[in-house]
Design a protein around this motif. Structure first.
Motif, PDB file in Angstrom:
ATOM      1  N   GLN A  23      -0.275  -0.731  12.184  1.00  0.00           N
ATOM      2  CA  GLN A  23      -1.547  -1.394  12.255  1.00  0.00           C
ATOM      3  C   GLN A  23      -1.950  -2.043  10.454  1.00  0.00           C
ATOM      4  N   MET A  24      -2.606  -3.041  10.618  1.00  0.00           N
ATOM      5  CA  MET A  24      -2.909  -3.750   9.243  1.00  0.00           C
ATOM      6  C   MET A  24      -3.678  -2.715   8.379  1.00  0.00           C
ATOM      7  N   ILE A  25      -3.524  -2.677   7.026  1.00  0.00           N
ATOM      8  CA  ILE A  25      -4.356  -2.308   6.121  1.00  0.00           C
ATOM      9  C   ILE A  25      -5.166  -2.848   4.994  1.00  0.00           C
ATOM     10  N   ASN A  26      -5.839  -2.397   4.436  1.00  0.00           N
ATOM     11  CA  ASN A  26      -6.600  -3.311   3.415  1.00  0.00           C
ATOM     12  C   ASN A  26      -5.701  -3.632   2.218  1.00  0.00           C
ATOM     13  N   HIS A  27      -5.249  -4.753   1.947  1.00  0.00           N
ATOM     14  CA  HIS A  27      -4.340  -5.325   0.883  1.00  0.00           C
ATOM     15  C   HIS A  27      -5.005  -5.024  -0.470  1.00  0.00           C
ATOM     16  N   ARG A  28      -6.067  -4.655  -0.489  1.00  0.00           N
ATOM     17  CA  ARG A  28      -7.074  -4.490  -1.905  1.00  0.00           C
ATOM     18  C   ARG A  28      -7.197  -3.024  -1.771  1.00  0.00           C
ATOM     19  N   GLY A  29      -6.842  -2.077  -0.845  1.00  0.00           N
ATOM     20  CA  GLY A  29      -7.014  -0.666  -0.981  1.00  0.00           C
ATOM     21  C   GLY A  29      -5.940   0.091  -1.371  1.00  0.00           C
ATOM     22  N   GLU A  30      -6.163   1.416  -1.550  1.00  0.00           N
ATOM     23  CA  GLU A  30      -5.440   2.442  -2.126  1.00  0.00           C
ATOM     24  C   GLU A  30      -4.021   2.658  -1.538  1.00  0.00           C
ATOM     25  N   GLU A  31      -4.040   2.475  -0.150  1.00  0.00           N
ATOM     26  CA  GLU A  31      -2.869   2.757   0.565  1.00  0.00           C
ATOM     27  C   GLU A  31      -1.783   1.896   0.205  1.00  0.00           C
ATOM     28  N   PHE A  32      -2.403   0.409   0.264  1.00  0.00           N
ATOM     29  CA  PHE A  32      -1.386  -0.623   0.077  1.00  0.00           C
ATOM     30  C   PHE A  32      -0.871  -0.506  -1.490  1.00  0.00           C
ATOM     31  N   GLY A  33      -1.855  -0.189  -2.436  1.00  0.00           N
ATOM     32  CA  GLY A  33      -1.444  -0.089  -3.730  1.00  0.00           C
ATOM     33  C   GLY A  33      -0.031   1.206  -3.887  1.00  0.00           C
ATOM     34  N   GLN A  34      -0.362   1.985  -3.087  1.00  0.00           N
ATOM     35  CA  GLN A  34       0.707   3.193  -3.376  1.00  0.00           C
ATOM     36  C   GLN A  34       2.079   2.464  -2.815  1.00  0.00           C
ATOM     37  N   TYR A 227      -2.344  -8.610 -11.566  1.00  0.00           N
ATOM     38  CA  TYR A 227      -2.605  -7.926 -10.312  1.00  0.00           C
ATOM     39  C   TYR A 227      -1.821  -6.606 -10.092  1.00  0.00           C
ATOM     40  N   LEU A 228      -0.595  -6.569 -10.203  1.00  0.00           N
ATOM     41  CA  LEU A 228       0.241  -5.561 -10.086  1.00  0.00           C
ATOM     42  C   LEU A 228      -0.119  -4.569 -11.002  1.00  0.00           C
ATOM     43  N   GLU A 229      -0.740  -4.451 -11.947  1.00  0.00           N
ATOM     44  CA  GLU A 229      -1.452  -3.563 -12.836  1.00  0.00           C
ATOM     45  C   GLU A 229      -2.494  -2.787 -11.902  1.00  0.00           C
ATOM     46  N   LYS A 230      -3.245  -3.395 -10.971  1.00  0.00           N
ATOM     47  CA  LYS A 230      -3.912  -2.719 -10.099  1.00  0.00           C
ATOM     48  C   LYS A 230      -3.586  -2.414  -8.691  1.00  0.00           C
ATOM     49  N   GLY A 231      -2.478  -2.510  -8.489  1.00  0.00           N
ATOM     50  CA  GLY A 231      -1.691  -2.134  -7.491  1.00  0.00           C
ATOM     51  C   GLY A 231      -1.879  -3.163  -6.154  1.00  0.00           C
ATOM     52  N   GLN A 232      -1.984  -4.249  -6.667  1.00  0.00           N
ATOM     53  CA  GLN A 232      -2.346  -5.826  -5.917  1.00  0.00           C
ATOM     54  C   GLN A 232      -1.369  -6.766  -6.184  1.00  0.00           C
ATOM     55  N   THR A 233      -1.490  -7.628  -5.175  1.00  0.00           N
ATOM     56  CA  THR A 233      -0.849  -9.048  -5.281  1.00  0.00           C
ATOM     57  C   THR A 233      -2.042 -10.047  -5.543  1.00  0.00           C
ATOM     58  N   PRO A 234      -1.559 -11.216  -6.152  1.00  0.00           N
ATOM     59  CA  PRO A 234      -2.968 -12.025  -6.384  1.00  0.00           C
ATOM     60  C   PRO A 234      -3.366 -12.573  -4.788  1.00  0.00           C
TER      61      PRO A 234
END
Ligand code: PLP
Length: 362
Positions: A23-34, A227-234
């Motif tokens: 299932q999709m997850i929040n791409h700005r959330g902690e799980e995706f960051g990990q 963005y990578l510094e906060k576990g995200q992509t732009p």
């Protein structure tokens, strides 16, 4: 199931396919960051770099464009070392964005000549960067990147490398070989679906980035870094493909880079020896044949179009044809990613039956 043996996309292990059903997850959330941090860390190990590595949503060509727009300015002189279709694509992108390209072309099927590169760099001191293809998928040739790099660095130039079909399968120690920007794509040796480009940046590349004036927005690495510094992509990433890559990288880490490289060397040897046993010859110059794709010269009446069709329809084996001016002149066997000697043995067995049906005279 088809035995898909084109040089990417490649067949995928079932664990990787499964990962894409999540299932999709929040791409700005902690799980995706990990997940993103884990993927980035593993990529750094497999790129053999301590530099930055970015996961970009796009194909390999997007990664090549990103390499150019993040390090160069319109009017910069670049030396492009081209040995085939993808070398020409790098030229086309650099020209489109306004660099002054000095093309250094070699006969298709041959590797780049290091002395010629040295001479070209001597002849034009204003060259800022050298563009080179590590593994030319269209001709099945792997350049001697270690030697090319040492010449490029003798002249203190930036080295931008299209390693799309080699990295992760053929040894390419990014830091040891001083590659400033190195680009690969998820659908090649990474046992993942198409959709992601992975790109490394050296310190020198960042220095170039600070003055590079090419227009860039989607591919802006400064933004990717922050963005990578906060576990995200732009931008919204291809989440399912990231899930898949995360699993395939796990498998790669378990196998170990040196074992992966050795496996590709063994499988490629099986392909080359098999081809020779069928009375065919390799298109690549002796000593430079690629460990991820074998290009085979079509000789003695062989109709490659017919051969590819019979292989596909009657043997469920899918191979690649020749591209552009090589159409009808060669065919290509992809052996990268999730591949063993047995997979290639099956291709050779099918070819043994089909070649005479497709006109090959012995
Ligand atoms: C060496 C090389 N460069 C560039 C590309 C282009 O990559 P993509 O098709 O992912 O844009 C490929 C793909 O086959 C390749 O093999």
């Amino acid at each position: 199931m088809e035995n898909l043996r084109i040089p990417g996309p490649t067949p995928l292990p079932s664990e990787v396919l499964q990962a894409m059903t999540k299932q999709m997850i929040n791409h700005r959330g902690e799980e995706f960051g990990q997940i993103l941090n884990g993927v980035t860390d593993k990529l750094k190990q497999l790129f053999q770099t301590k530099g930055d590595v970015f996961l970009l949503t796009g194909s390999g060509t997007g990664g090549l464009e990103a390499a150019i727009v993040n390090t160069l300015s319109p009017g910069d002189k670049v030396l492009s070392v081209s040995i085939g279709v993808f070398g020409e694509r790098f030229v086309a992108i650099a020209e489109q964005f306004g660099t002054e390209v000095i093309p250094l072309r070699f006969e298709w099927g041959k590797a780049a000549d290091v002395d010629a590169i040295r001479q070209a760099l001597q002849a034009e001191p204003k060259i800022k960067a050298v563009l080179v293809t590590h593994n030319e998928t269209s001709t099945g040739v792997t350049n001697d990147l270690a030697s090319i790099s040492s010449v490029v660095k003798e002249f203190d130039k930036l080295l931008l490398v299209d390693a799309i079909s080699g990295l992760g399968s053929i040894n390419l120690p990014v830091d040891d070989w001083h590659c400033d920007v190195t680009v690969t794509g998820s659908q090649k040796g990474w046992m993942a679906p198409p959709g992601l480009a992975m790109v490394s940046m050296s310190q020198e590349a960042w220095q170039a980035n600070s003055t590079a004036r090419m227009p860039r927005f989607y591919w802006d690495f400064a933004r990717a870094k922050s963005y990578l510094e906060k576990g995200q992509t732009p931008w919204t990433p291809a989440i399912s493909t990231v899930f898949a890559l995360s699993v395939s990288l796990e498998m790669m880490m378990k196998e170990g880079l040196s074992n992966i490289i050795a496996r590709h060397a063994r499988v490629a040897k099986t392909a080359r020896e098999g081809i020779k046993s069928l009375g065919l010859s390799l298109f690549a110059e002796e000593g430079y044949a690629s460990n991820t794709v074998t290009a085979v010269a079509a000789s003695n009446g062989l109709d490659t179009k017919k051969m590819l069709r019979i292989l596909r329809e009657e043997h469920q084996v899918v191979l690649g044809g020749g591209q552009q001016k090589l159409a009808g002149k060669i065919f290509r066997i992809g052996h990268l990613g999730w591949v063993t000697e047995n997979d290639i043995g099956a291709v050779i067995s099918a070819l043994r039956v089909v070649l005479p049906q497709a006109g090959l005279r012995t």
